[in-house]
Design a protein around this motif. Structure first.
Motif, PDB file in Angstrom:
ATOM      1  N   ALA A  46       0.831  -1.212   0.000  1.00 44.85           N
ATOM      2  CA  ALA A  46       0.000   0.000   0.000  1.00 44.85           C
ATOM      3  C   ALA A  46       0.860   1.254   0.000  1.00 44.85           C
ATOM      4  O   ALA A  46       0.631   2.186  -0.786  1.00 44.85           O
ATOM      5  N   VAL A  47       1.867   1.283   0.865  1.00 43.86           N
ATOM      6  CA  VAL A  47       2.758   2.442   0.936  1.00 43.86           C
ATOM      7  C   VAL A  47       3.596   2.551  -0.338  1.00 43.86           C
ATOM      8  O   VAL A  47       3.854   3.648  -0.841  1.00 43.86           O
ATOM      9  N   GLY A  48       3.995   1.403  -0.886  1.00 41.41           N
ATOM     10  CA  GLY A  48       4.783   1.408  -2.114  1.00 41.41           C
ATOM     11  C   GLY A  48       4.047   2.047  -3.269  1.00 41.41           C
ATOM     12  O   GLY A  48       4.612   2.853  -4.015  1.00 41.41           O
ATOM     13  N   VAL A  49       2.771   1.713  -3.437  1.00 44.18           N
ATOM     14  CA  VAL A  49       1.979   2.301  -4.523  1.00 44.18           C
ATOM     15  C   VAL A  49       1.737   3.788  -4.261  1.00 44.18           C
ATOM     16  O   VAL A  49       1.809   4.618  -5.179  1.00 44.18           O
ATOM     17  N   SER A  50       1.448   4.148  -3.018  1.00 45.17           N
ATOM     18  CA  SER A  50       1.241   5.561  -2.682  1.00 45.17           C
ATOM     19  C   SER A  50       2.493   6.382  -2.981  1.00 45.17           C
ATOM     20  O   SER A  50       2.414   7.496  -3.513  1.00 45.17           O
ATOM     21  N   ILE A 113      -7.290   8.906  -7.437  1.00 42.60           N
ATOM     22  CA  ILE A 113      -5.987   8.560  -8.009  1.00 42.60           C
ATOM     23  C   ILE A 113      -5.674   7.083  -7.781  1.00 42.60           C
ATOM     24  O   ILE A 113      -5.227   6.371  -8.685  1.00 42.60           O
ATOM     25  N   LEU A 114      -5.942   6.597  -6.574  1.00 43.65           N
ATOM     26  CA  LEU A 114      -5.656   5.202  -6.257  1.00 43.65           C
ATOM     27  C   LEU A 114      -6.575   4.253  -7.022  1.00 43.65           C
ATOM     28  O   LEU A 114      -6.170   3.142  -7.393  1.00 43.65           O
ATOM     29  N   LYS A 115      -7.792   4.687  -7.283  1.00 42.83           N
ATOM     30  CA  LYS A 115      -8.701   3.855  -8.081  1.00 42.83           C
ATOM     31  C   LYS A 115      -8.201   3.717  -9.509  1.00 42.83           C
ATOM     32  O   LYS A 115      -8.330   2.664 -10.134  1.00 42.83           O
ATOM     33  N   ILE A 116      -7.643   4.800 -10.038  1.00 41.00           N
ATOM     34  CA  ILE A 116      -7.075   4.755 -11.386  1.00 41.00           C
ATOM     35  C   ILE A 116      -5.921   3.743 -11.443  1.00 41.00           C
ATOM     36  O   ILE A 116      -5.708   3.080 -12.463  1.00 41.00           O
ATOM     37  N   MET A 117      -5.199   3.613 -10.325  1.00 43.70           N
ATOM     38  CA  MET A 117      -4.074   2.668 -10.254  1.00 43.70           C
ATOM     39  C   MET A 117      -4.547   1.215 -10.191  1.00 43.70           C
ATOM     40  O   MET A 117      -3.735   0.290 -10.217  1.00 43.70           O
ATOM     41  N   ASP A 118      -5.857   1.009 -10.088  1.00 50.03           N
ATOM     42  CA  ASP A 118      -6.449  -0.331 -10.018  1.00 50.03           C
ATOM     43  C   ASP A 118      -5.864  -1.122  -8.844  1.00 50.03           C
ATOM     44  O   ASP A 118      -5.529  -2.306  -8.955  1.00 50.03           O
ATOM     45  N   LEU A 119      -5.763  -0.432  -7.719  1.00 53.06           N
ATOM     46  CA  LEU A 119      -5.190  -1.036  -6.517  1.00 53.06           C
ATOM     47  C   LEU A 119      -6.128  -2.105  -5.972  1.00 53.06           C
ATOM     48  O   LEU A 119      -7.352  -1.910  -5.951  1.00 53.06           O
ATOM     49  N   PRO A 120      -5.596  -3.256  -5.537  1.00 53.98           N
ATOM     50  CA  PRO A 120      -6.457  -4.274  -4.917  1.00 53.98           C
ATOM     51  C   PRO A 120      -7.247  -3.691  -3.749  1.00 53.98           C
ATOM     52  O   PRO A 120      -6.742  -2.847  -2.997  1.00 53.98           O
ATOM     53  N   ALA A 121      -8.476  -4.133  -3.586  1.00 52.10           N
ATOM     54  CA  ALA A 121      -9.387  -3.560  -2.593  1.00 52.10           C
ATOM     55  C   ALA A 121      -8.809  -3.581  -1.183  1.00 52.10           C
ATOM     56  O   ALA A 121      -9.024  -2.649  -0.397  1.00 52.10           O
ATOM     57  N   GLU A 122      -8.050  -4.647  -0.874  1.00 53.96           N
ATOM     58  CA  GLU A 122      -7.539  -4.772   0.495  1.00 53.96           C
ATOM     59  C   GLU A 122      -6.442  -3.748   0.814  1.00 53.96           C
ATOM     60  O   GLU A 122      -6.076  -3.582   1.977  1.00 53.96           O
ATOM     61  N   LEU A 123      -5.933  -3.063  -0.209  1.00 57.16           N
ATOM     62  CA  LEU A 123      -4.876  -2.078   0.015  1.00 57.16           C
ATOM     63  C   LEU A 123      -5.376  -0.639   0.020  1.00 57.16           C
ATOM     64  O   LEU A 123      -4.643   0.280   0.401  1.00 57.16           O
ATOM     65  N   MET A 124      -6.612  -0.425  -0.405  1.00 59.81           N
ATOM     66  CA  MET A 124      -7.121   0.932  -0.603  1.00 59.81           C
ATOM     67  C   MET A 124      -7.118   1.765   0.675  1.00 59.81           C
ATOM     68  O   MET A 124      -6.757   2.951   0.654  1.00 59.81           O
ATOM     69  N   GLY A 125      -7.513   1.182   1.800  1.00 56.94           N
ATOM     70  CA  GLY A 125      -7.628   1.944   3.044  1.00 56.94           C
ATOM     71  C   GLY A 125      -6.303   2.535   3.488  1.00 56.94           C
ATOM     72  O   GLY A 125      -6.182   3.748   3.702  1.00 56.94           O
ATOM     73  N   ALA A 127      -3.438   2.727   1.796  1.00 59.37           N
ATOM     74  CA  ALA A 127      -2.833   3.568   0.760  1.00 59.37           C
ATOM     75  C   ALA A 127      -3.450   4.966   0.773  1.00 59.37           C
ATOM     76  O   ALA A 127      -2.754   5.972   0.618  1.00 59.37           O
ATOM     77  N   GLY A 128      -4.767   5.038   0.993  1.00 60.04           N
ATOM     78  CA  GLY A 128      -5.452   6.322   1.038  1.00 60.04           C
ATOM     79  C   GLY A 128      -5.007   7.174   2.219  1.00 60.04           C
ATOM     80  O   GLY A 128      -4.807   8.384   2.079  1.00 60.04           O
ATOM     81  N   VAL A 129      -4.857   6.547   3.371  1.00 67.93           N
ATOM     82  CA  VAL A 129      -4.411   7.261   4.567  1.00 67.93           C
ATOM     83  C   VAL A 129      -3.015   7.846   4.351  1.00 67.93           C
ATOM     84  O   VAL A 129      -2.744   9.024   4.649  1.00 67.93           O
ATOM     85  N   TYR A 130      -2.104   7.030   3.833  1.00 67.27           N
ATOM     86  CA  TYR A 130      -0.728   7.471   3.616  1.00 67.27           C
ATOM     87  C   TYR A 130      -0.676   8.604   2.594  1.00 67.27           C
ATOM     88  O   TYR A 130       0.033   9.605   2.778  1.00 67.27           O
ATOM     89  N   LEU A 131      -1.445   8.467   1.513  1.00 66.75           N
ATOM     90  CA  LEU A 131      -1.432   9.474   0.459  1.00 66.75           C
ATOM     91  C   LEU A 131      -2.026  10.790   0.953  1.00 66.75           C
ATOM     92  O   LEU A 131      -1.559  11.872   0.582  1.00 66.75           O
ATOM     93  N   ASN A 132      -3.054  10.708   1.783  1.00 66.08           N
ATOM     94  CA  ASN A 132      -3.664  11.927   2.333  1.00 66.08           C
ATOM     95  C   ASN A 132      -2.682  12.713   3.201  1.00 66.08           C
ATOM     96  O   ASN A 132      -2.596  13.937   3.098  1.00 66.08           O
ATOM     97  N   ILE A 133      -1.959  12.012   4.044  1.00 70.36           N
ATOM     98  CA  ILE A 133      -1.066  12.691   4.996  1.00 70.36           C
ATOM     99  C   ILE A 133       0.218  13.156   4.320  1.00 70.36           C
ATOM    100  O   ILE A 133       0.541  14.352   4.327  1.00 70.36           O
ATOM    101  N   VAL A 134       0.942  12.216   3.729  1.00 69.56           N
ATOM    102  CA  VAL A 134       2.231  12.565   3.106  1.00 69.56           C
ATOM    103  C   VAL A 134       2.023  13.411   1.855  1.00 69.56           C
ATOM    104  O   VAL A 134       2.724  14.397   1.626  1.00 69.56           O
ATOM    105  N   GLY A 135       1.035  13.027   1.040  1.00 68.34           N
ATOM    106  CA  GLY A 135       0.757  13.790  -0.169  1.00 68.34           C
ATOM    107  C   GLY A 135       0.179  15.161   0.127  1.00 68.34           C
ATOM    108  O   GLY A 135       0.520  16.151  -0.527  1.00 68.34           O
ATOM    109  N   GLY A 136      -0.681  15.241   1.123  1.00 62.32           N
ATOM    110  CA  GLY A 136      -1.299  16.514   1.459  1.00 62.32           C
ATOM    111  C   GLY A 136      -0.325  17.548   1.993  1.00 62.32           C
ATOM    112  O   GLY A 136      -0.599  18.749   1.952  1.00 62.32           O
ATOM    113  N   LEU A 137       0.818  17.082   2.496  1.00 64.58           N
ATOM    114  CA  LEU A 137       1.844  17.998   3.023  1.00 64.58           C
ATOM    115  C   LEU A 137       3.139  17.904   2.211  1.00 64.58           C
ATOM    116  O   LEU A 137       4.212  18.245   2.703  1.00 64.58           O
ATOM    117  N   ILE A 138       3.019  17.506   0.955  1.00 65.91           N
ATOM    118  CA  ILE A 138       4.200  17.273   0.140  1.00 65.91           C
ATOM    119  C   ILE A 138       4.929  18.573  -0.204  1.00 65.91           C
ATOM    120  O   ILE A 138       6.089  18.543  -0.645  1.00 65.91           O
TER     121      ILE A 138
END
Length: 449
Positions: A46-50, A113-125, A127-138
């Protein structure tokens, strides 16, 4: 700013602090992966894809830092201290506003963005948390890159190295705290790792800014933070946008290939993340040599020492190829141990070792691109690498990854065949360009007004 005479420094003197700095940046990412691997393999994926998404965004605001590094070096080489200082301040201002916009976009559209990546459902939660925090303050990372590029161009490569050491120590302590929960601290997993990353980056930027102010001795024209010189902006864009375009194209193509790999399943995706984390320790040699060469050649071009710049480019490439090949061989023979640090899954260990074997062929080709493209960029020849890069990355790397990896069913080995073909094709074309000296007329030094 009392910068050293870069032209009189050896490549080693410029490169070793950059090497340590890049190594520590990579260790920061690997610390997240290694510590999360003790928590959950799915969290690693999840973190790798994010981070794949975040790396594309970093390139988008990296164009200002790239342009600033080249222009500051060229102007210092030409003895134009005032112009170099104005460009440094202007680049910091531009990257602040631009990166803030990108940070907001990442925070708002992370799920899409993560949906476009066709991420497996079990990784979405996660990956979304990591992307919101790290990406939101990038935007903090954008400021770090800009200040660091300016300090390196002035010759203060050790400053950024020491700050990176501190950032890594803080990040590892933070990761340990939120993943293993010592002294009763709550286990926060991916969310905690994201907060640890952001806190260490913010403190790192604060110290880098302090060092820039101290090194400048109040000589930087901070009026340029609000009042821009049109010529400086044009020069930054002329160098930065094509430079970032080449890297953006690479990262975007990697996102598409990651989409292909995601179709092979979570196991393949996790293997790719582990192997590429290990591969970073191979190509960081070429990356550091490329950045050191860029600073040196920028100063030489600014001073009009064309033949010396050309010879330095060739010498740096030769050194990089030898070191990269040797490092790839060492890493392969240590593959069982290195992969075993991350996981004990037999399938991942077997597939990962096979990928590291073919990496011995891949890395010398990558060295061509990292060193020669940096040399061309330092000389102001930034459009040719982008043109060739886009054609090869998408026409060869992406296409071959689909053909060999999915269509022929070779899986990750097929994807690595695509990587090898792309790197070697681009690398040889870049070397031909450097040898032609078509870049001689492309520097961006302007007469003082």
């Amino acid at each position: 700013m009392n910068q050293t005479d870069i032209k009189k420094q050896s490549l080693f003197a410029l490169t070793w602090p950059i090497f340590i700095e890049i190594l520590l940046h990579m260790l920061m990412g690997n610390a997240d992966t290694l510590m999360l691997s003790q928590y959950s393999d799915s969290s690693v994926a999840a973190v790798g894809v994010s981070n794949q998404v975040i790396s594309v965004i970093i390139v988008m605001f990296g164009f200002v830092a790239a342009g600033a590094g080249v222009l500051v070096a060229q102007n210092l080489g030409a003895g134009k201290q005032k112009t170099a200082g104005a460009i440094a301040v202007t680049s910091l201002s531009l990257n602040l506003w631009f990166s803030l916009l990108l940070s907001i976009a990442l925070f708002v559209f992370s799920k899409q963005i993560l949906k476009i990546m066709d991420l497996p459902a079990e990784l979405m939660g996660e990956a979304g948390v990591y992307l919101n925090i790290v990406g939101g303050l990038i935007f903090v990372q954008a400021l770090i890159m800009t200040v660091a590029a300016v300090l390196r161009s002035y010759g203060f490569t050790k400053d950024t190295m020491y700050v990176t050491i501190g950032m890594n120590v803080l990040n590892i302590i933070g990761n340990y705290t939120v993943i293993f929960g010592p002294f009763g601290f709550p286990v926060l997993g991916v969310e905690g790792v994201a907060y640890s990353t952001i806190i260490s980056r913010f403190l790192g930027f604060t110290i880098l800014l302090f060092l820039l102010l101290r090194r400048s001795e109040k000589t930087l024209p901070f009026a340029s933070f609000f009042s821009y010189n049109k010529q400086d902006i044009r020069d930054l864009l002329n160098i930065g946008i094509p430079s970032a375009g080449e890297q953006l194209s690479y990262n975007a193509s990697q996102m598409v290939i990651t989409y292909f790999i995601a179709q092979l399943g979570t196991m393949a995706l996790t293997t790719k993340v582990y192997v590429q984390n290990i591969m970073m320790f191979i190509f960081l040699f070429a990356l550091a040599i490329g950045q050191g060469t860029q600073i040196l050649i920028g100063h030489l071009i600014g001073a009009g020492e064309i033949d010396t710049a050309y010879k330095h480019g060739i010498k740096s490439l030769q050194i990089s190829i030898v070191i990269s090949t040797f490092a790839a061989i060492i890493i392969y023979f240590a593959s069982d141990f290195l992969l075993g640090i991350f996981t004990d899954n037999a399938t991942i260990l077997e597939k990962g070792a096979a990928l590291l074997l073919v990496t011995i062929i891949l890395e010398p080709g990558r060295a061509f691109n990292l060193v020669v493209i940096s040399s061309l960029r330092a000389a102001g020849d930034v459009r040719f690498p982008v043109f060739v890069g886009i054609l090869s990355m998408w026409g060869v790397s992406v296409t071959f990854a689909w053909f060999f990896g999915l269509y022929l069913g070779l899986g990750l080995i097929g994807v690595w065949i695509a990587f090898i073909t792309d790197e070697w094709l681009r690398g040889l074309l870049m070397l031909r360009r450097w040898r032609s000296k078509a870049w001689v007329k492309e520097n961006f030094i302007k007469a003082d007004s």
